[in-house]
Each structure stands twice: as structure tokens, then as C-alpha cells.
Design an enzyme around this catalytic site. Structure first.
Site, PDB file in Angstrom:
ATOM      1  N   LYS A  80       0.831  -1.371   0.168  1.00 21.95           N
ATOM      2  CA  LYS A  80       0.029  -0.019   0.065  1.00 21.95           C
ATOM      3  C   LYS A  80       1.132   1.171  -0.146  1.00 21.95           C
ATOM      4  O   LYS A  80       1.920   1.220   0.387  1.00 21.95           O
ATOM      5  CB  LYS A  80      -0.962  -0.206   1.115  1.00 21.95           C
ATOM      6  CG  LYS A  80      -1.875   1.033   1.434  1.00 21.95           C
ATOM      7  CD  LYS A  80      -2.648   0.761   2.508  1.00 21.95           C
ATOM      8  CE  LYS A  80      -3.545   1.900   2.938  1.00 21.95           C
ATOM      9  NZ  LYS A  80      -4.490   1.488   4.158  1.00 21.95           N
ATOM     10  N   SER A 155      -9.076   2.646   3.748  1.00 27.27           N
ATOM     11  CA  SER A 155      -8.127   3.181   3.025  1.00 27.27           C
ATOM     12  C   SER A 155      -7.280   1.986   2.268  1.00 27.27           C
ATOM     13  O   SER A 155      -6.428   2.578   1.109  1.00 27.27           O
ATOM     14  CB  SER A 155      -7.084   4.009   3.724  1.00 27.27           C
ATOM     15  OG  SER A 155      -6.453   3.556   4.678  1.00 27.27           O
ATOM     16  N   SER A 179      -9.297   0.154   8.129  1.00 25.17           N
ATOM     17  CA  SER A 179      -9.018   0.401   6.760  1.00 25.17           C
ATOM     18  C   SER A 179      -8.240  -0.971   6.179  1.00 25.17           C
ATOM     19  O   SER A 179      -8.126  -1.297   4.846  1.00 25.17           O
ATOM     20  CB  SER A 179      -7.683   1.443   6.615  1.00 25.17           C
ATOM     21  OG  SER A 179      -8.384   2.639   6.782  1.00 25.17           O
TER      22      SER A 179
END
Length: 490
Positions: A80, A155, A179
Site C-alpha cells: 500500500k 483506505s 482500513s
């Protein structure tokens, strides 16, 4: 280009199985990386989930620092675009402000991931600084592979889409309030948020300074998540708190069913309620668990939810304000440039920059009473089960949840978030584990994650229950269905 295996075969392998193929000599780490890159090329157009592929890591996994003798034997992995740093690689936080940013060192966890045998070969999308529920901005619009009209949530947006679409069996995710679990829920992946004291934030943060932030992954099998935790856990020198390990590795623990568990069902968290369809799905899963021999009934911790969410909001606003302040100072700005930072993040900076020690002290007092309340609850219950979200997944372009929102009040913006995301953030506040399992479906056709939470350091019990469920359904998460955008077709 000839692939090492068919797309159907590729999608049927989890990371543990791919690693076994490498150890048998059937396929090389470089061939796995090449197939993963081809998979990205195949589906990333409609999904917009991958920021960058590191071509050198595809061509030479060992040269990329991958320990191909590790548990995962060179299985490809995406990071990520925030969290652990990669020395000299771009890390841009989903933000125009951060374009071109290259960290000067690896994070401790980066080394653990490489030592485990995962080949970090690129970056997945995230909202700006990981704030908010979807990666939709001027840089990219990440879409749900089950139906590209809908968001992936965030996220860990890109990771959610990429794992669901069969590109990789596992990919990096982070969780400051849901997230990992929320996008796992809407994309049909397994998403574990571990307890505090498992994954290190060294060298630049600690569990004490982060308070709510947790590292982790998305996967499609319980054994992959268990192996990831086993191999990547552990503290760096100088941690602010002890790091703990279970008596038995999770990869062994999950082979045994848990005993008869006391499982509470709930969806009424303070003022927040799930829509009726989600409640019906939760009840259905509860009956299924009764069929596995567990005791299931409705119950709720004695938590002052309204006060807890207010404290959580203070934490996010003050934490993110300092992150943003640090970056704009590094870049020589006095305040966030309006053309480089999204409106809600500017409001977070304005609201949180001057948070006092007294305000943080009151916040932490609420963290304490909330954590004690959950602790007392788990004296009587082993698991609490909720939907991952309260409301249906919105379509792409629903700006009320995004940091591009024009909401004039950052507090009202966060209050609106809690209406949908009430069930995940208190686990971060309390440092306890939660896992999203792809056991249900929304009326719009997207997956619905069912979340199990447990007492601090009972991560292994969550994985044991997940593995018991996985065996009971024959490994067919999402009722055996695949998304419409998938490397092997729907």
C-alpha cells in the site's frame, strides 16, 4: 509471453500453495512475478488499483532483497502506498503534495516482509494520507471488481481490489479505524486487524505514538493470513511496549477447531444501526455458527459509544494534523497548499494542529474506559460479531465520505463517517483484534464482510474460528462466486 500457469490455476493458488510450487521446482519466483505483472496489466485498466510496478523486482526478486528461502519463497506482493517504507522507492500517500517522495530507509517491517519470502513488486492505491473511505481523487479512482460502479472503500483500496480480482493471493494493508477490514468486507477478502504488539512501526513510529495504526494484509485463505502474521510479527530494538507471540504458531493453531465459543451478535452501537438486510445476514451467519456448535445470542458491551467516537475523532484529527504538518514543513510550506492537499485534510490540519495536552489526556482517559468496558465484556464472551459496515457500499463519486468533500465542518464529516463505519474503529482504540470474513452479500450484489472481534491478544482465536468456518464451507468464501473483473473471468 508464456505464463507459468493458466489464469484459472493462478487464481486457485493461495500464497502458501504458490510457495510450495516454487520449492518443488515447478516455477521460479521470477516467473511468479512475471505472471503477477501480467495479471495487473490484465485487470488494472477498469480497477485503477495499482500505482506502480517495480520492473526490476519483477525481473530479479532476489536482487530486490527477497529471501526466496523464506516461507513464501518469492511470492509476489504489493505494498500500500503508505506505511512501511522502501529505501529509494516512491511513496506518495495518495497525495499530490507527496509526489516524487522517496524515503531514505527501509522500515523494520519491510525487512520482515522480505525475509518472509515476499517479493515487494509495486504499490497499491490509497486515499490521500489514508484518510477516508475510498481512493477517488485527481490521481486515481479505484473501483470495486464485483461492480465497477461501486467503490472499494479504503483506505486499503487498491489492495482490496487486487486481491479480490485474483491478481495476487495476498497484498499489504493498514488499519487505523477499519482500513483493512472495511475494504476486505466490500471486496470479499479476508482482512485481519491484529492486536497491538504484533507488527512493528519502527523506526519512525511505535504502537505508543501511533495508538490506533496497525499493519497487515488482505488474503483469500486463512492459512495465508496466519502465515503472514507468524512470519512478519515482532518488535524492533527500542519498542515502547513489549511485543508478544502466541504459545503456538498460528499456522499450526488453525488446524484445530476452537472449543464451543460464546458469540455475541450486535449491530446497535450507540446511535448507529445497520440496515435491515445486513442485520438479516448477520443473523443468518449467527445461525450457521450455532450449527457449528457455538452459543450465539444478542449482547453488547457497556460502552459509552458517543463519548468513545468523540475521542476517536480527536485522535484522528490530531494525529493526521501532525502528519500533514510534518510534510508541509519538510517541503517548506507554512500552510497546506490548496492545490496540493484535499479540502477535508486541510480542515483536519486547521482543527488539529494546536490540540492541547489536556485534550489528548481526556481522549486517552476515554480510550481507557472504553478498553476496560470491552475487557469486562470479554470476560463473559469470546467473540462479538457485527457487520463490517452499517450501510450499503456507495457508488463511485459519492463525495460525502471523501476528503474532496465540501462539508464545511470536519467534525460533521467524521460524524457522518461513523454512521457507516461504527463497528471497526473501537478495536483500534482498544488495541484488540478484529477480522472481516466474506460470509455475506449486500442487496447491490457486492460482498458483505462479517466482522469478529475478540479480547486483546486473542488474534489466534479469531483465526481458529475463521479456519473452522473455511473448512465448513469447503473453502468457498463469497459462496464460491468471483467478481466480474477477475484474471480468470467471473
Amino acid at each position: 509471453m508464456t505464463m507459468a500457469m493458466s489464469w484459472s490455476e493462478w487464481a486457485d493458488h493461495d500464497a502458501v500453495a504458490l510457495a510450495e510450487r516454487v520449492r518443488k521446482g515447478d516455477v521460479s519466483p521470477a516467473e511468479l512475478a512475471a505472471q503477477a505483472k501480467a495479471a495487473i496489466d490484465k485487470v488494472n485498466g477498469p480497477l485503477d488499483a495499482v500505482v506502480e510496478v517495480f520492473d526490476d523486482a519483477v525481473a530479479d526478486p532476489v536482487g530486490n532483497g527477497t529471501n526466496t528461502d523464506g516461507t513464501f519463497a518469492g511470492v509476489p506482493y504489493l505494498m500500500k502506498d503508505l506505511g512501511p517504507t522502501l529505501k529509494g522507492r516512491l511513496q506518495e500517500f495518495g497525495s499530490m503534495l507527496m509526489q516524487g517522495h522517496r524515503p531514505a530507509e527501509d522500515s523494520f517491517l519491510t525487512g520482515k516482509i522480505r525475509q518472509a519470502g515476499l517479493n515487494i513488486m509495486g504499490r497499491t492505491t490509497t486515499p490521500e494520507f489514508g484518510v477516508c473511505s475510498s481512493a477517488e481523487n485527481a490521481l486515481y479512482v479505484t473501483r470495486n471488481p464485483w461492480d465497477t460502479a461501486y467503490t472499494t472503500y479504503g483506505s486499503s483500496a487498491g489492495t482490496g481490489a487486487i486481491v479480490a480480482a485474483g491478481v495476487l493471493p495476498m497484498s499489504h494493508a493498514t488499519d487505523g479505524g477499519g482500513s483493512i477490514r472495511i475494504p476486505a468486507g466490500a471486496n470479499g477478502n479476508i482482512g485481519l486487524k491484529v492486536s497491538r504488539g504484533v507488527f512493528s512501526l519502527a523506526p519512525n513510529l511505535s504502537d505508543l505514538s501511533g495508538l490506533v495504526s496497525i499493519q497487515g494484509c488482505h488474503s483469500r485463505t486463512v492459512r495465508d493470513t496466519a502465515a503472514f502474521v507468524d512470519q512478519c510479527r515482532g518488535g524492533a530494538p527500542g519498542e515502547f511496549m513489549p511485543f508478544w507471540s502466541p504459545a503456538e504458531p498460528y499456522s499450526e493453531l488453525i488446524k484445530k477447531d476452537p472449543g464451543r465459543l460464546r458469540i455475541a451478535l450486535s449491530h446497535e452501537w450507540g446511535d448507529y444501526r445497520a440496515v435491515p438486510h445486513f442485520v438479516a445476514e448477520l443473523e443468518r451467519v449467527g445461525r450457521f455458527l450455532e450449527g457449528l456448535g457455538h452459543h450465539v445470542e444478542w449482547a453488547l458491551p457497556k460502552v459509552d459509544f458517543q463519548t468513545a467516537f468523540a475521542a476517536q475523532t480527536t485522535c484522528y484529527i490530531s494525529n493526521f494534523a501532525q502528519v500533514i504538518a510534518g510534510q508541509i514543513a519538510r517541503l517548506g510550506h507554512e500552510r497546506p497548499p490548496a492545490d496540493l492537499l484535499e479540502p477535508i485534510n486541510i480542515k483536519i490540519w486547521e482543527a488539529g494542529l494546536d490540540t492541547t495536552y489536556g485534550e489528548r489526556s481526556k481522549m486517552q482517559a476515554v480510550f481507557n474506559t472504553t478498553s476496560r468496558a470491552f475487557g469486562n465484556f470479554f470476560e463473559d464472551w469470546d467473540i462479538i460479531l457485527t457487520p463490517v459496515t452499517a450501510l450499503p457500499t456507495p457508488k463511485v463519486g459519492t463525495t460525502e465520505y471523501l476528503t474532496v468533500s465540501d462539508n464545511p465542518s470536519v467534525y460533521d464529516w467524521f460524524g457522518n463517517l461513523w454512521k457507516n463505519f461504527a463497528y471497526t474503529p473501537l478495536a483500534n482504540l482498544c488495541g484488540m483484534p478484529g477480522i472481516s470474513l466474506p460470509l455475506a452479500a449486500q442487496e447491490n450484489g457486492l460482498p458483505l464482510g462479517i466482522q469478529a472481534q475478540a479480547r486483546q491478544a486473542n488474534d489466534g482465536l479469531l483465526l481458529q474460528l475463521a479456519a473452522q468456518i473455511e473448512r465448513a464451507i469447503g473453502g468457498k468464501w463469497n459462496a464460491g462466486q468471483r467478481p466480474s473483473v477477475h484474471v480468470a473471468g467471473a
